[in-house]
Design an enzyme around this catalytic site. Structure first.
Site, PDB file in Angstrom:
ATOM      1  N   ARG A  20     -42.457  63.589  64.981  1.00  0.00           N
ATOM      2  CA  ARG A  20     -41.858  64.932  65.030  1.00  0.00           C
ATOM      3  C   ARG A  20     -41.528  65.501  63.653  1.00  0.00           C
ATOM      4  O   ARG A  20     -41.636  66.698  63.426  1.00  0.00           O
ATOM      5  CB  ARG A  20     -40.581  64.889  65.889  1.00  0.00           C
ATOM      6  CG  ARG A  20     -40.829  64.505  67.343  1.00  0.00           C
ATOM      7  CD  ARG A  20     -39.514  64.444  68.106  1.00  0.00           C
ATOM      8  NE  ARG A  20     -39.724  64.149  69.516  1.00  0.00           N
ATOM      9  CZ  ARG A  20     -39.790  62.922  70.008  1.00  0.00           C
ATOM     10  NH1 ARG A  20     -39.634  61.886  69.199  1.00  0.00           N
ATOM     11  NH2 ARG A  20     -40.010  62.722  71.302  1.00  0.00           N
ATOM     12  N   GLU A  59     -35.752  33.251  74.000  1.00  0.00           N
ATOM     13  CA  GLU A  59     -35.425  33.965  72.774  1.00  0.00           C
ATOM     14  C   GLU A  59     -34.007  33.629  72.338  1.00  0.00           C
ATOM     15  O   GLU A  59     -33.106  33.514  73.176  1.00  0.00           O
ATOM     16  CB  GLU A  59     -35.539  35.478  72.977  1.00  0.00           C
ATOM     17  CG  GLU A  59     -36.928  35.949  73.386  1.00  0.00           C
ATOM     18  CD  GLU A  59     -36.958  37.449  73.626  1.00  0.00           C
ATOM     19  OE1 GLU A  59     -37.410  38.174  72.732  1.00  0.00           O
ATOM     20  OE2 GLU A  59     -36.503  37.881  74.698  1.00  0.00           O
ATOM     21  N   HIS A  78     -45.831  39.532  80.122  1.00  0.00           N
ATOM     22  CA  HIS A  78     -46.021  38.308  79.355  1.00  0.00           C
ATOM     23  C   HIS A  78     -46.190  37.064  80.230  1.00  0.00           C
ATOM     24  O   HIS A  78     -47.164  36.326  80.103  1.00  0.00           O
ATOM     25  CB  HIS A  78     -44.819  38.086  78.425  1.00  0.00           C
ATOM     26  CG  HIS A  78     -44.687  39.104  77.349  1.00  0.00           C
ATOM     27  ND1 HIS A  78     -45.735  39.870  76.896  1.00  0.00           N
ATOM     28  CD2 HIS A  78     -43.615  39.486  76.603  1.00  0.00           C
ATOM     29  CE1 HIS A  78     -45.324  40.674  75.941  1.00  0.00           C
ATOM     30  NE2 HIS A  78     -44.038  40.460  75.752  1.00  0.00           N
ATOM     31  N   LYS A 111     -46.559  48.128  76.402  1.00  0.00           N
ATOM     32  CA  LYS A 111     -45.645  47.872  77.505  1.00  0.00           C
ATOM     33  C   LYS A 111     -44.286  48.503  77.177  1.00  0.00           C
ATOM     34  O   LYS A 111     -44.039  48.797  75.995  1.00  0.00           O
ATOM     35  CB  LYS A 111     -45.515  46.374  77.765  1.00  0.00           C
ATOM     36  CG  LYS A 111     -44.566  45.622  76.824  1.00  0.00           C
ATOM     37  CD  LYS A 111     -44.323  44.235  77.347  1.00  0.00           C
ATOM     38  CE  LYS A 111     -43.248  43.535  76.543  1.00  0.00           C
ATOM     39  NZ  LYS A 111     -41.894  43.954  76.833  1.00  0.00           N
ATOM     40  N   ASP A 137     -50.960  43.748  75.569  1.00  0.00           N
ATOM     41  CA  ASP A 137     -49.882  42.770  75.641  1.00  0.00           C
ATOM     42  C   ASP A 137     -50.060  41.871  74.421  1.00  0.00           C
ATOM     43  O   ASP A 137     -50.992  41.066  74.365  1.00  0.00           O
ATOM     44  CB  ASP A 137     -49.966  41.958  76.931  1.00  0.00           C
ATOM     45  CG  ASP A 137     -48.792  40.998  77.108  1.00  0.00           C
ATOM     46  OD1 ASP A 137     -48.158  40.648  76.087  1.00  0.00           O
ATOM     47  OD2 ASP A 137     -48.506  40.591  78.237  1.00  0.00           O
ATOM     48  N   HIS A 138     -49.169  42.016  73.436  1.00  0.00           N
ATOM     49  CA  HIS A 138     -49.396  41.332  72.160  1.00  0.00           C
ATOM     50  C   HIS A 138     -49.397  39.812  72.303  1.00  0.00           C
ATOM     51  O   HIS A 138     -49.914  39.110  71.433  1.00  0.00           O
ATOM     52  CB  HIS A 138     -48.368  41.768  71.118  1.00  0.00           C
ATOM     53  CG  HIS A 138     -46.976  41.276  71.380  1.00  0.00           C
ATOM     54  ND1 HIS A 138     -46.082  41.957  72.173  1.00  0.00           N
ATOM     55  CD2 HIS A 138     -46.338  40.161  70.966  1.00  0.00           C
ATOM     56  CE1 HIS A 138     -44.943  41.295  72.211  1.00  0.00           C
ATOM     57  NE2 HIS A 138     -45.071  40.204  71.499  1.00  0.00           N
ATOM     58  N   LYS A 166     -52.104  36.045  70.465  1.00  0.00           N
ATOM     59  CA  LYS A 166     -51.714  34.783  69.841  1.00  0.00           C
ATOM     60  C   LYS A 166     -52.806  33.740  70.043  1.00  0.00           C
ATOM     61  O   LYS A 166     -53.402  33.631  71.105  1.00  0.00           O
ATOM     62  CB  LYS A 166     -50.381  34.298  70.426  1.00  0.00           C
ATOM     63  CG  LYS A 166     -49.216  35.248  70.104  1.00  0.00           C
ATOM     64  CD  LYS A 166     -47.920  34.733  70.662  1.00  0.00           C
ATOM     65  CE  LYS A 166     -46.777  35.708  70.362  1.00  0.00           C
ATOM     66  NZ  LYS A 166     -46.527  35.848  68.924  1.00  0.00           N
TER      67      LYS A 166
END
Length: 500
Positions: free
Chosen positions: A53, A227, A251, A159, A188-189, A193
């Site tokens: 923006r 996490e 995930h 996502k 989906d990162h 991997k």
């Protein structure tokens, strides 16, 4: 300098990043693009256009990105390589809801096509809040930016893809009313991997594992995404989402589908994604009345994580003081097919836990104990195959061995494989492979519309049960391994989580 990978650079193209001022762009996307540049996988005919923006010039945008890349790059920044990439950066200001933004963007794309030779190939990356995904897609359609003669147009969608089954179907419908399915790349990162990609190679390129990969030999499967971080400053957002929506349909189900899928006929995108879809379709839905016994939801209380005091979730900024939003979820799933009939799949994920780890544990059935009944051996260790996805990518295999000495004594031993010890892989963001695949038109690691909806189909009864009853919320101390109820979920079957 650029490293040879044996792969060809992607075709000439322009990359348009909506939401270019956000954390995703500076922490992941630009560092990933730099890594691709360093590996020789970006074309010389490239332009990158940031759209946000705020009004600013091309040069101001380049200066901002030059500062950010030196802070967030995963490898040392080569000045010559960055200068080449820097010259490819452009900027377009505008509201995502304003048609004028897209008119100006169209003109800028025409300009960079002439200046940089990008042709009509354009990749649109939506690094934005999910509530504007459909708006941006519709505006791109109205501006005539979705189709191009002699080239391709693709869109990457981050996502979360919907908040329930209904919203996921609606978003799919809106996107597919503008773009064709083969133009849509739902990212989906986790699938970028190395260890995740290696699951298929480990299964299907080795005669050792696949013959054992079934109900005859596997006792159960554990999938953990833990996490250490709390919700921190994201309380307002997280309180509307929770651990189930945030992690499970994407995930965790992606990991589950790679473990549970049947061998595809080849490694082409549709063949792989069709087998993943069959695995998701085979998950037996949890009836609402079974949710309390098969699903654990919990929320963290005050505790210490890595010697740092973490306040209770309900004390976080933006969180309702009476919130019942889960920061931890564990569940027992079964697959209703021949390969996995009767094999429990245990999934868990949570925040503010003791250790950060993402891993898949294949627990094989124990060998018959009969021949050891007249020895000092009183038990056999579990045979485990552990696939570590983060933070230390690798795998380990646990099996029984005799302890040296004159009598029969047995203990479990491990064979370890660490990526960093075997391969000289440069540090990455996890987005490099995915961006490169999109630029080259390979959707293997991206989710199809049916994959998305199948994941939400499994989750929806759980959401419905929780909405109807606020009871059943468990608690766990920040810095612990999670709630006791999660351990009890496995204990009922005589099992336990692997916590080492």
């Amino acid at each position: 300098m650029a490293q040879s990978t044996g792969l060809r650079p992607s075709p000439p193209c322009a990359i348009v990043i909506f939401g270019a001022a956000g954390d995703l762009t500076k922490r992941k996307l630009l560092p990933a693009l730099y890594n691709l540049k360093a590996s020789g996988l970006l074309p010389h005919q490239l332009a990158i256009i940031g759209v946000t923006r705020k009004e600013k010039s091309h040069e101001q945008f380049r200066e901002e990105q030059s500062k950010d890349i030196r802070e967030f790059a995963t490898r040392d920044v080569d000045d010559k390589l960055w200068d080449e990439l820097r010259r490819a950066l452009y900027y377009q200001a505008g509201e995502f809801t304003d048609p004028e933004t897209y008119t100006k963007l169209k003109a800028l794309l025409e300009e960079v096509a002439k200046t940089h030779g990008t042709g009509s190939n354009v990749l649109f990356y939506l690094a934005t809040p999910p509530q504007v995904f459909a708006t941006i897609a519709e505006q791109l359609g109205r501006a005539g930016l979705v189709r191009a003669e002699g080239g391709w147009r693709r869109i990457i969608v981050e996502k979360p893809f919907g908040t329930d089954l209904k919203s996921a179907r609606e978003l799919n419908a809106k996107l597919r009313s503008v773009f064709s399915e083969d133009q849509i790349y739902r990212i989906d990162h986790y699938l970028g991997k190395e260890t995740v990609q290696n699951i298929m190679v480990m299964r299907f390129a080795n005669g050792l594992f696949e013959p054992l990969w079934n109900r005859e030999h596997v006792d159960h499967v554990q999938i953990t995404v833990a996490e250490t971080v709390s919700v921190e400053s994201r309380g307002k957002f997280y309180d509307r989402v929770g651990a189930l929506r945030d992690m499970v349909p994407n995930h965790l189900f992606q990991l589950l589908s790679l473990i549970a899928m049947e061998p595809p006929i080849c490694f082409e995108a549709d063949a792989v994604r069709t087998e993943k879809e069959k695995a998701l379709e085979a998950i037996k839905p949890i009836a609402k009345e079974e949710v309390p016994s098969q699903v654990v939801r919990a929320q963290y209380t005050t505790g210490c994580v890595e010697s740092k005091l973490v306040p209770a979730y309900r004390e976080s900024d933006g969180v309702d003081p009476g919130s019942t939003t889960e920061t931890f979820v564990a569940m027992l799933l079964t697959l209703d097919n021949w390969r996995w009939a009767g094999v429990p799949f245990y999934l868990r994920t949570g925040k503010a836990l003791a250790r950060r780890k993402t891993e898949i544990v294949i627990n094989f059935k124990r060998a018959p104990f009969a021949m050891f009944r007249d020895t000092p051996v009183n038990r056999l260790a579990q045979n485990l195959l552990v696939l570590r996805i983060q933070p230390d990518e690798g795998a380990s295999l646990q099996f029984n061995a005799k302890i040296p000495g004159p009598i029969i004594r047995i203990d479990g031993v491990r064979m370890e494989f660490d990526y960093k010890d075997y391969f000289d892989a440069a540090p990455s963001t996890g987005y490099e492979t995915l961006i490169y695949d999109c630029m080259t038109g390979d959707p293997t690691l991206f989710q199809r519309a049916d994959n998305i909806e199948s994941g939400w189909r499994v989750v929806q009864p759980i959401l419905d049960a929780w909405r109807e009853s606020k009871q059943g919320l468990s608690w766990y101390e920040a810095g612990s391994d999670g709630p006791d109820a999660a351990a009890e979920l496995l204990a009922r079957g005589g099992r336990g989580w692997r916590d080492s």
